[in-house]
Design an enzyme around this catalytic site. Sequence first.
Site, mmCIF file in Angstrom:
data_model
loop_
_atom_site.group_PDB
_atom_site.id
_atom_site.type_symbol
_atom_site.label_atom_id
_atom_site.label_comp_id
_atom_site.label_asym_id
_atom_site.label_seq_id
_atom_site.Cartn_x
_atom_site.Cartn_y
_atom_site.Cartn_z
ATOM 1 N N SER A 131 0.804 -1.286 -0.135
ATOM 2 C CA SER A 131 -0.077 -0.116 -0.180
ATOM 3 C C SER A 131 0.777 1.165 0.016
ATOM 4 O O SER A 131 2.049 1.234 0.719
ATOM 5 C CB SER A 131 -0.880 0.067 1.409
ATOM 6 O OG SER A 131 -1.379 1.254 1.532
ATOM 7 N N TYR A 173 -2.546 -0.534 10.198
ATOM 8 C CA TYR A 173 -2.514 -0.928 8.948
ATOM 9 C C TYR A 173 -1.554 -0.883 7.938
ATOM 10 O O TYR A 173 -0.657 -1.719 7.514
ATOM 11 C CB TYR A 173 -3.834 -0.462 8.088
ATOM 12 C CG TYR A 173 -3.629 -0.845 6.598
ATOM 13 C CD1 TYR A 173 -3.925 -2.250 6.018
ATOM 14 C CD2 TYR A 173 -3.478 0.273 5.889
ATOM 15 C CE1 TYR A 173 -4.053 -2.336 4.732
ATOM 16 C CE2 TYR A 173 -3.403 -0.126 4.313
ATOM 17 C CZ TYR A 173 -3.989 -1.263 3.907
ATOM 18 O OH TYR A 173 -3.511 -1.665 2.443
ATOM 19 N N LYS A 210 1.814 -3.524 6.819
ATOM 20 C CA LYS A 210 2.262 -3.621 5.264
ATOM 21 C C LYS A 210 3.702 -3.244 5.199
ATOM 22 O O LYS A 210 4.417 -4.152 4.564
ATOM 23 C CB LYS A 210 1.610 -2.838 4.618
ATOM 24 C CG LYS A 210 -0.009 -2.992 4.166
ATOM 25 C CD LYS A 210 -0.189 -4.300 3.595
ATOM 26 C CE LYS A 210 -1.632 -4.727 3.372
ATOM 27 N NZ LYS A 210 -1.898 -5.854 2.577
#
Lengths: 377, 377
Positions: free
Chosen positions: B158, B184, B188
């Site tokens: 991302s 989040y 990643k």
Amino acid sequence: MDNSKSKCVLLTGGAGYVGSHTIIPLIESGYEVVVLDNLSNACKGHIKRALMPDVARGPHVFKTTGNEGQNPVPISQVEKLVGKPVTFYNVDLLDYDSLSKVFDKHNFCCVIHFAGLKAVGESCIIPLTYYRVNVSGSINLFQVMKEHNVKKLVFSSSSTVYGEPQFLPITESHPVGQNLLNGYAKSKYYIEGIIQDLCNSDKEWFVIILRYFNPVGAHPSGILGEDPTGIPNNLMPYVAQVAVGNRPCINVFGNDYNTVDGTGVRDYLHIMDLAEGHVSALQKLQNANENGAIAINLGTGNGYSVLQVIDMFSQVSGQKVKYAIADRRAGDCASSYCDASFAKSYLGWQAKRTLKEMCEDTWRWQSLYPQGFSTKK
Amino acid sequence: MDNSKSKCVLLTGGAGYVGSHTIIPLIESGYEVVVLDNLSNACKGHIKRALMPDVARGPHVFKTTGNEGQNPVPISQVEKLVGKPVTFYNVDLLDYDSLSKVFDKHNFCCVIHFAGLKAVGESCIIPLTYYRVNVSGSINLFQVMKEHNVKKLVFSSSSTVYGEPQFLPITESHPVGQNLLNGYAKSKYYIEGIIQDLCNSDKEWFVIILRYFNPVGAHPSGILGEDPTGIPNNLMPYVAQVAVGNRPCINVFGNDYNTVDGTGVRDYLHIMDLAEGHVSALQKLQNANENGAIAINLGTGNGYSVLQVIDMFSQVSGQKVKYAIADRRAGDCASSYCDASFAKSYLGWQAKRTLKEMCEDTWRWQSLYPQGFSTKK
């Protein structure tokens, strides 16, 4: 369960080098200790003797039913030193159900999370194993703690999270996580990040992250010490093995650094000082009305060079420690030592033992167990 | 197994928004697709209709025996579009044994690893769950891949790993991992770090890390699209729900940024362009004689403001999209868009679809499924 008055502490990895030494001042300070370990480093090494009962000596027979965690066993070497049994579970942190059962059985006030793989070089060869054991294992542990409402934690981190020092002495506000060259350091950095998020998400958590510098030495009794499997990764055990005659010579990697004598400088810390630092951290967790995650350096604040360590070890052992100068190793820095003032102001802890005592206690242990725990002299 | 000639690809999280759309160009390009998903986001959302057979319509009945992974089922919505069955396993990446059985059964050439939780806000509330699913799940997957000698991987990363942009457009050499504000993004970033170590430790691995910017839109048929559960986290689904009358108004967070109209600018990317980017990555993995981990931005390279998106959506839908200006949100930056040139030079891929098409296709899907997949108009 209300654990506000409990004095029962879980030590994950409590059968390892730092964990086993920490049991002693914990019990002396009135804590009840429960040790959990998967014995992954133990079978070949010192744990077998340090924490498993000497079957010949009885009366405690080491029994487990695999990883079910149903068989706490009293343990021998540490037990001899503290004069009382220590509950032990052969459980792996990746085994969620067994871990959870241990928490069902005890009313822990806190967890000290030592468990993890720790060989920098090996982490470059089998990184997935390192991430699985260290990171996934920690995530499992934190989840089980949360489910059992145990939200006080001391975490064994490492000065390696700082990477190559950008300034000295290293304070806790030194940048972390930049250009980390191995999976060991990264796994510790990731776990610190996970702890930070956990504490941000739930204000009931209070976590003390201890960033160890270079733990060395042994219990002064000589019956507990560091017994690395295979070729030692670290300086002091290697020097001790040369002194005792197990290895012919130690390589000194680089003598052209910008240091007092050209060899690398590190912040060596006596294992019993480190052990006592955990007691201070635990007392802080119980007595301070705080929350969040706080990182603290544990070191002496003094750096010694490789040659200074070798010289001191030769003096205290009366043995000539032969060494050879070799090329610098990739990833090594010239100097690393900490600013230890925050540990003093926040925890009321400081290292008391000298380099001489580190060498003396290492030598006492190495002399008693020249081939490690598996073969007492 | 020799997988050098296999065209069979495993899609973890293949029942999600990006995964399900990617199946289509994969099959059109001659790949055999196996989907693995724990359906954690699926039960309430679009997957039920998108990937599970319509029981009333038959003949395929959705059956699983829990997580045993023994019941591949053909799937309906995607199947309609591609005209052939897609093998499906209801397996969780944390279930090592079931995952391993899926690999025993198929000769995968590559894995596209979509699976993971993805709501930024939620990751601040339940970080442990995010780390467990995303990080521990990935570690499990990589370990099973290694054991089955499947060492080619496309990983869904991302643009959030870049944190607040230090310069624009964002190239792949932009710093990553600095001041990441949510679990989040950090999850990643950690997975990227683990992949890097894995590739350093074993030169047989070849991994393409795709850093998505802002995927939006739907399949042009209108029968596949994004169906967020609850209140949408992202702009486009929210705008679509306002346009279709499900929600009265959209909040625009800040109109005093240094941008074309004061509202935040992002790099929106059509989901079918993104899907095709995965095909290009897969072809690269199969055809290039390379190894290591390489990170690639997937975006258009163009930024559009919130008001530009709202305006375009109003135009294509013919609906007035009511909005209100609200305060800035913590953690939002003014602008973020990528330098997309590396994807073009390295993968031969570039986004082709316009903002107008992104809005048109979203609107077609939203009009057909005004309440999402669970209730077709």
